[in-house]
Each structure stands twice: as structure tokens, then as C-alpha cells.
Design an enzyme around this catalytic site. Sequence first.
Site, PDB file in Angstrom:
ATOM      1  N   TRP A  74     -18.323  -4.793  54.591  1.00  0.00           N
ATOM      2  CA  TRP A  74     -17.695  -4.929  54.226  1.00  0.00           C
ATOM      3  C   TRP A  74     -16.424  -4.146  53.856  1.00  0.00           C
ATOM      4  O   TRP A  74     -15.064  -4.384  53.700  1.00  0.00           O
ATOM      5  CB  TRP A  74     -18.293  -5.071  52.404  1.00  0.00           C
ATOM      6  CG  TRP A  74     -18.833  -6.296  52.119  1.00  0.00           C
ATOM      7  CD1 TRP A  74     -20.021  -6.462  51.847  1.00  0.00           C
ATOM      8  CD2 TRP A  74     -18.250  -8.111  52.451  1.00  0.00           C
ATOM      9  NE1 TRP A  74     -20.573  -8.020  52.332  1.00  0.00           N
ATOM     10  CE2 TRP A  74     -19.491  -9.081  51.975  1.00  0.00           C
ATOM     11  CE3 TRP A  74     -16.856  -8.627  52.730  1.00  0.00           C
ATOM     12  CZ2 TRP A  74     -19.353 -10.249  52.122  1.00  0.00           C
ATOM     13  CZ3 TRP A  74     -16.954  -9.697  52.471  1.00  0.00           C
ATOM     14  CH2 TRP A  74     -17.755 -10.869  52.313  1.00  0.00           C
ATOM     15  N   ASP A 124     -15.383  -0.511  46.159  1.00  0.00           N
ATOM     16  CA  ASP A 124     -15.573  -1.640  46.006  1.00  0.00           C
ATOM     17  C   ASP A 124     -17.348  -2.171  45.102  1.00  0.00           C
ATOM     18  O   ASP A 124     -18.595  -1.613  46.310  1.00  0.00           O
ATOM     19  CB  ASP A 124     -15.660  -2.414  47.339  1.00  0.00           C
ATOM     20  CG  ASP A 124     -16.312  -3.858  47.130  1.00  0.00           C
ATOM     21  OD1 ASP A 124     -16.646  -4.530  46.318  1.00  0.00           O
ATOM     22  OD2 ASP A 124     -16.144  -4.507  48.293  1.00  0.00           O
ATOM     23  N   LYS A 157     -22.931 -11.368  42.410  1.00  0.00           N
ATOM     24  CA  LYS A 157     -23.689 -10.878  43.130  1.00  0.00           C
ATOM     25  C   LYS A 157     -24.758 -10.359  41.764  1.00  0.00           C
ATOM     26  O   LYS A 157     -25.498 -11.273  41.684  1.00  0.00           O
ATOM     27  CB  LYS A 157     -23.382  -9.331  43.819  1.00  0.00           C
ATOM     28  CG  LYS A 157     -22.318  -9.910  45.023  1.00  0.00           C
ATOM     29  CD  LYS A 157     -23.198 -10.917  46.065  1.00  0.00           C
ATOM     30  CE  LYS A 157     -22.016 -11.482  46.645  1.00  0.00           C
ATOM     31  NZ  LYS A 157     -20.726 -10.172  46.937  1.00  0.00           N
TER      32      LYS A 157
END
Length: 366
Positions: free
Chosen positions: A104, A178, A202
Amino acid sequence: MPIYNFSAGPAVLPKEVLQQAAAEMLDWQGSGMSVMEMSHRGKEFMSILAAAQHDFRELFAVPDNYKLLFMQGGAIAENAIVPLNLLGRKGQPATSDYINTGSWSTKSLKEARRYGNVNVAASSEDRHFAQIPERDSWQLSKDPAYVHICTNETIDGVEYQFTPDIATETNNAPLVADMSSHILSRVVDVSKYGAIYGGAQKNIGPAGLTLVLVREDLLGHALPACPSAFNWKIVADNDSMYNTPPTYAIYIAGLVFQWLKRQGGVAAMEQRNIAKAALLYDYLDSTDFYRTKIASSCRSRMNVPFFLADETLNESFLGGAKEQGLLQLKGHKSVGGMRASIYNAMPLEGVQALVAYLKEFEKRRG
Ligand SMILES: *Cc1c(COP(=O)(O)O)cnc(C)c1O
């Protein structure tokens, strides 16, 4: 047989939340409407929005000088929205610093290169992203527009167990994180960050909602090319209503916030998450039949990748797990093996059931 869903995202939601949403589906609290059918500017939805904002701020202990934005586009859109909003604080072309800790953060820094110079201040790619680069190895710029980290790498399974202090080396550059896959799973000192973002699917609610926290002094510097709907100042000035927000996703996220408060809040969840991860890792560490690759100092409490020593047994392992009601354990295609995502909504009983299955499968096939 109880079902336990280990999906990395979109992921399991608390059953109580889904039951309440089902009960209110056709008629929200006597309004005669489903939440999906309401005007986002009507008093019913405005009350849902205000409660969700209030409860998130309380749960995450958000200081008053931070704006909470409900946006769309997910964390992948924020990868562009962050440079579009923050690079304008410096003369062009501006530089931002990125710490590369996995899939990511790699995506984030590649997107940022479209808008400015990117300095990869540290990377664990040469160590297969099995650990977070030691803080004293980071080569930060002297005056970057911001420093970006991904505090929990959902695919690789590493999580920061410390908050990096970057102020003195970087002329007080804001730290941007993030937190998509572990927001609300642990106590965070928000004041250490300039901005925090995360997709909801999530650990918070349904896909389609992105949460952003941004310190007020960082607003108002967007590059001219920044789309209005992605301009943090415009979104903040309009209380997340510049365009139609993802109303139903906000409603479900609000129910999750209320559920979290009933569970005792984020500090209580963190203790449960520590216990859940320890149960799973302790078993994985105790046997050679399964393997983990992540350094113990940076293991994620949310996403646990693991491997069978004999990978020819993978399909049989997954099939047997499914028969036991243990769903979505297959690892990400870039990593292989297995991955158990054990977010807030995964009860301890789910991890106990997984460990029981790990033992049983090993006994049968080991
Ligand atoms: C899932 C995830 C993303 C991608 O989110 P989208 O909602 O698909 O844009 C980005 N970063 C992290 C850490 C994630 O877990």
C-alpha cells in the site's frame, strides 16, 4: 455452526449492527423511509451524520483543531488527494517523503510521483517488507511538504508499534498516515499527525466511505488542479456535504461507532485485539507446520499472513476451513499462503476457532 469471516476487506461487521440495520431497513425510526431514500439535507439524515461525527471524534479522541471529513474514492483516491492538498504549501515543484513498508505504501508513493518529487526516505522492500525500517535509518528531506507512512500494511502484515517523531529533521513537516486497516483498533495520539485517512471497509463499515482527519492549519493550500470535491478545505467548509455524501455507508459506520462505545471504546478494543493477535501468533510460533515471516516487533494485530510449510496442502487447508465455517483465509495473490484478518468485529471466539482448526489440520496432515 457459527461462521467466522477473515476477509481483509470489505470485512466482517458486528452482527448487532447488521441486525439493527435490517430492522430499520424499510422505516428508519418512524420516518417512513429507508436511510437510503432520505435527502442528505433533511433533518433525519443530518441527525445521523451529526451523531456519526460526534461519536467518531469521541472514540478516536480527535482534538478540536482537526476537521473530520467524510469523503469518497477510498484510500487509493486519497493517495492523489493528499499531494493535491499539501504540495501547495511549498514552492513548486515540491518534495514529499514516503516510507515504503509494503504494497500500500508503494501504491501511495507511485501516485504521488504524478504531482511532485518523491523522496523514498526508507524502504524495507529489500527485506520483503517483513519489517518496518528502523527509525534511525530514515533519510528525511530537510523541508518536505509532508511525510507519508502507512501505519498498517494490510497485505504484508506489518504495523507500526511506534509513532515516528519527524518534526526536528523536517522543519515541522506534517506526518500523514494511511490508517485504512487499523483505524479504531488501537489508541492513537492524533496530535502527532497532520492528516490521517482510511477507507471504511476494513475496520469501520461498508465500502464507499473514506474518513479523513486534517489539522486546520493545513487547509487552503490545494493545487489549482485539485478537483473541488477532493479539496479538503471545500469539503470541510461544507461539513462533508459539498457533494452528496455516501449516506448509507455513513449510517452503518455510525451504528458501528455506537457498537464500539458499548464495547468500552477504543482502549478496550485494543486490549482485545492484542489478546486475539497473541493467541494466533503464539500458536503459529509454536510449530514448524506453519510459518510466519514478519519480524515480531512489527507484526500487525489486524492482518496475519501465514504459510503452510508444505504449500501443496493449501487447497485442502482452505477447503477444510470453509467446512468449519472459517471463511476467506486465502492470502493476497502477491504474497500467497494464508491471511487471517482479525479486525474489531472479529470476536475472540473466531480466533479460538481458527487456532483449533490449525491444530486439528496439523494433526491430521502433519
Ligand atoms: C484497502 C486499503 C487501501 C485501498 O483502499 P480503497 O478503498 O480500495 O481505495 C489502501 N491502503 C490500505 C492500507 C488498505 O488497507
